[in-house]
Design a protein around this motif. Structure first.
Motif, PDB file in Angstrom:
ATOM      1  N   PRO A 134       1.164 -41.205  78.833  1.00 33.70           N
ATOM      2  CA  PRO A 134      -0.111 -41.041  78.139  1.00 33.70           C
ATOM      3  C   PRO A 134      -0.038 -41.476  76.682  1.00 33.70           C
ATOM      4  CG  PRO A 134       0.955 -38.927  78.401  1.00 33.70           C
ATOM      5  CD  PRO A 134       1.802 -39.921  79.132  1.00 33.70           C
ATOM      6  N   HIS A 135      -1.177 -41.832  76.171  1.00 33.54           N
ATOM      7  CA  HIS A 135      -1.282 -42.178  74.755  1.00 33.54           C
ATOM      8  C   HIS A 135      -1.244 -40.914  73.901  1.00 33.54           C
ATOM      9  CE1 HIS A 135      -2.621 -44.216  71.127  1.00 33.54           C
ATOM     10  NE2 HIS A 135      -3.707 -43.463  71.067  1.00 33.54           N
ATOM     11  N   ARG A 136      -1.931 -39.859  74.341  1.00 30.96           N
ATOM     12  CA  ARG A 136      -1.939 -38.566  73.667  1.00 30.96           C
ATOM     13  C   ARG A 136      -2.038 -37.467  74.720  1.00 30.96           C
ATOM     14  NH1 ARG A 136      -4.165 -38.402  68.506  1.00 30.96           N
ATOM     15  NH2 ARG A 136      -3.779 -36.156  68.607  1.00 30.96           N
ATOM     16  N   VAL A 137      -1.528 -36.278  74.399  1.00 31.15           N
ATOM     17  CA  VAL A 137      -1.663 -35.121  75.290  1.00 31.15           C
ATOM     18  C   VAL A 137      -2.133 -33.917  74.483  1.00 31.15           C
ATOM     19  CG1 VAL A 137       0.021 -35.849  77.021  1.00 31.15           C
ATOM     20  CG2 VAL A 137       0.799 -34.564  75.010  1.00 31.15           C
ATOM     21  N   TYR A 158      -5.084 -41.686  78.222  1.00 34.82           N
ATOM     22  CA  TYR A 158      -4.264 -42.831  78.598  1.00 34.82           C
ATOM     23  C   TYR A 158      -4.899 -44.098  78.040  1.00 34.82           C
ATOM     24  CZ  TYR A 158      -1.836 -39.780  81.870  1.00 34.82           C
ATOM     25  OH  TYR A 158      -1.092 -38.763  82.422  1.00 34.82           O
ATOM     26  N   ARG A 159      -4.054 -44.971  77.581  1.00 36.57           N
ATOM     27  CA  ARG A 159      -4.526 -46.272  77.113  1.00 36.57           C
ATOM     28  C   ARG A 159      -4.391 -47.253  78.265  1.00 36.57           C
ATOM     29  NH1 ARG A 159      -3.290 -48.355  71.046  1.00 36.57           N
ATOM     30  NH2 ARG A 159      -4.655 -50.178  71.031  1.00 36.57           N
ATOM     31  N   GLU A 160      -5.486 -47.924  78.582  1.00 39.69           N
ATOM     32  CA  GLU A 160      -5.521 -48.697  79.830  1.00 39.69           C
ATOM     33  C   GLU A 160      -5.181 -50.160  79.655  1.00 39.69           C
ATOM     34  OE1 GLU A 160      -9.498 -47.864  81.268  1.00 39.69           O
ATOM     35  OE2 GLU A 160      -8.689 -46.321  82.587  1.00 39.69           O
ATOM     36  N   ASP A 161      -5.159 -50.668  78.432  1.00 36.71           N
ATOM     37  CA  ASP A 161      -5.124 -52.123  78.268  1.00 36.71           C
ATOM     38  C   ASP A 161      -4.111 -52.572  77.220  1.00 36.71           C
ATOM     39  OD1 ASP A 161      -8.020 -52.325  76.094  1.00 36.71           O
ATOM     40  OD2 ASP A 161      -6.363 -50.964  76.190  1.00 36.71           O
ATOM     41  N   ASP A 162      -2.878 -52.224  77.390  1.00 32.77           N
ATOM     42  CA  ASP A 162      -1.870 -52.662  76.432  1.00 32.77           C
ATOM     43  C   ASP A 162      -1.840 -54.187  76.314  1.00 32.77           C
ATOM     44  OD1 ASP A 162      -1.128 -50.115  75.804  1.00 32.77           O
ATOM     45  OD2 ASP A 162       0.424 -50.009  77.352  1.00 32.77           O
ATOM     46  N   GLU A 174      -8.718 -43.795  78.923  1.00 35.99           N
ATOM     47  CA  GLU A 174      -9.121 -42.880  79.992  1.00 35.99           C
ATOM     48  C   GLU A 174      -8.754 -41.459  79.551  1.00 35.99           C
ATOM     49  OE1 GLU A 174      -8.396 -41.948  84.751  1.00 35.99           O
ATOM     50  OE2 GLU A 174      -6.914 -43.124  83.624  1.00 35.99           O
ATOM     51  N   VAL A 175      -9.755 -40.574  79.507  1.00 38.54           N
ATOM     52  CA  VAL A 175      -9.471 -39.160  79.250  1.00 38.54           C
ATOM     53  C   VAL A 175      -9.386 -38.461  80.603  1.00 38.54           C
ATOM     54  CG1 VAL A 175     -10.549 -39.151  76.974  1.00 38.54           C
ATOM     55  CG2 VAL A 175     -11.934 -38.594  78.965  1.00 38.54           C
ATOM     56  N   VAL A 176      -8.407 -37.583  80.733  1.00 35.18           N
ATOM     57  CA  VAL A 176      -8.145 -36.934  82.022  1.00 35.18           C
ATOM     58  C   VAL A 176      -8.066 -35.430  81.823  1.00 35.18           C
ATOM     59  CG1 VAL A 176      -6.621 -36.827  84.032  1.00 35.18           C
ATOM     60  CG2 VAL A 176      -6.820 -38.960  82.735  1.00 35.18           C
ATOM     61  N   ASP A 177      -8.671 -34.700  82.746  1.00 32.11           N
ATOM     62  CA  ASP A 177      -8.587 -33.244  82.730  1.00 32.11           C
ATOM     63  C   ASP A 177      -7.950 -32.790  84.035  1.00 32.11           C
ATOM     64  OD1 ASP A 177      -9.531 -30.762  81.181  1.00 32.11           O
ATOM     65  OD2 ASP A 177     -10.228 -30.334  83.205  1.00 32.11           O
ATOM     66  N   TRP A 178      -6.844 -32.010  83.913  1.00 39.09           N
ATOM     67  CA  TRP A 178      -6.181 -31.486  85.109  1.00 39.09           C
ATOM     68  C   TRP A 178      -6.988 -30.303  85.640  1.00 39.09           C
ATOM     69  CZ3 TRP A 178      -3.434 -35.460  84.468  1.00 39.09           C
ATOM     70  CH2 TRP A 178      -2.647 -35.705  83.350  1.00 39.09           C
ATOM     71  N   LYS A 179      -7.208 -30.293  86.951  1.00 37.91           N
ATOM     72  CA  LYS A 179      -7.892 -29.170  87.588  1.00 37.91           C
ATOM     73  C   LYS A 179      -6.983 -28.589  88.663  1.00 37.91           C
ATOM     74  CE  LYS A 179     -11.704 -29.249  85.272  1.00 37.91           C
ATOM     75  NZ  LYS A 179     -11.927 -28.181  84.270  1.00 37.91           N
ATOM     76  N   ALA A 211     -13.554 -41.447  82.113  1.00 38.40           N
ATOM     77  CA  ALA A 211     -13.208 -40.026  82.149  1.00 38.40           C
ATOM     78  C   ALA A 211     -12.961 -39.604  83.587  1.00 38.40           C
ATOM     79  CB  ALA A 211     -14.322 -39.196  81.519  1.00 38.40           C
ATOM     80  N   SER A 212     -11.897 -38.824  83.798  1.00 32.01           N
ATOM     81  CA  SER A 212     -11.485 -38.484  85.164  1.00 32.01           C
ATOM     82  C   SER A 212     -11.090 -37.022  85.268  1.00 32.01           C
ATOM     83  CB  SER A 212     -10.281 -39.338  85.585  1.00 32.01           C
ATOM     84  OG  SER A 212     -10.514 -40.706  85.353  1.00 32.01           O
TER      85      SER A 212
END
Length: 243
Positions: A134-137, A158-162, A174-179, A211-212
């Motif tokens: 991830p880019h940041r957590v 997450y950064r999608e396009d290095d 992409e921002v992700v939320d764990w459920k 966002a996911s």
């Protein structure tokens, strides 16, 4: 036959009847106030992201909670939820020390016991995100909407396009939320807030941020379409500013 003349009431009786009338009026007023279905409850100047979701889903219920807040008893599942988030973060940043209560977005995650917590860790390792860096957590944010501050914490970005970034192209995230709940019914409004918060933090257009939700138990990834933008989020707050 003529009606009998009314007997004159003694002054003491008149005063007694008048006191009964006052008591009856007071009781009727109290009953009316107790039956009122509407009460103005001002919206706080600062909200958590969870409170914003509650406001959108059930404005009346949220108003009752504001009017008569009830203390929440300690929940073991909440502590295990915090430990799951801390475990994910430690895999990425092994030297990071996470204090108890430092991850406010990780509470009440439906984790039943220690065995269930271990099952969730194993399930996470089977997801694509376990192999991505991830880019940041655990990113804290404060987002100003309609003059109010909404606070929260994004699980991961997450950064999608290095490759694009190296060639001078626009960055995408992409921002992700764990459920971790068994029910896969998370509110997309949460992701709308997270997407806007990260876009403004990174200085990019929200269209450059996806966002996911990752439902850890099943490994299912959900990316809701048509997330509300800033205007729609502010309209939600303005429409419920005093209810």
């Amino acid at each position: 036959a003529p009606a009998p003349e009314a007997e004159e009431t003694a002054p003491e009786d008149q005063r007694q009847v008048a006191s009964w009338d006052r008591d009856l009026t007071a009781l009727l007023g109290e009953l009316e106030r107790s039956r009122r279905t509407a009460r103005d409850v001002p919206l706080p100047a600062a909200l958590s992201a969870t409170q914003l979701l509650r406001l959108a889903a059930d404005p009346d219920g949220f108003a009752h909670e504001l009017a008569r807040p009830m203390p929440r008893p300690p929940q073991p599942a909440a502590r295990r939820g915090t430990r799951f988030h801390a475990w994910v973060q430690s895999r990425i940043e092994p030297l990071l020390l996470v204090e108890p209560g430092a991850l406010p977005g990780a509470d009440d995650d439906g984790i039943e016991d220690e065995q269930d917590l271990e099952r969730l860790k194993e399930a996470f390792l089977r997801t694509p995100y376990a192999r991505r860096k991830p880019h940041r957590v655990e990113v804290p944010f404060q987002l100003v909407l309609a003059g109010r501050v909404v606070r929260g914490r994004i699980d991961a970005v997450y950064r999608e396009d290095d490759a694009l970034s190296e060639s001078g192209g626009a960055s995408r995230y992409e921002v992700v939320d764990w459920k971790t709940h068994r029910e896969e019914t998370a509110d997309p409004l949460q992701l709308a807030v997270y997407r806007l918060a990260w876009a403004e933090h990174a200085g990019v257009d929200p269209e450059q941020v996806t966002a996911s939700f990752l439902y850890v138990r099943s490994g299912r990834i959900v990316r809701p379409a048509g997330l509300p933008d800033r205007k729609e989020l502010e309209r939600l707050l303005i429409g419920n500013s005093d209810y």
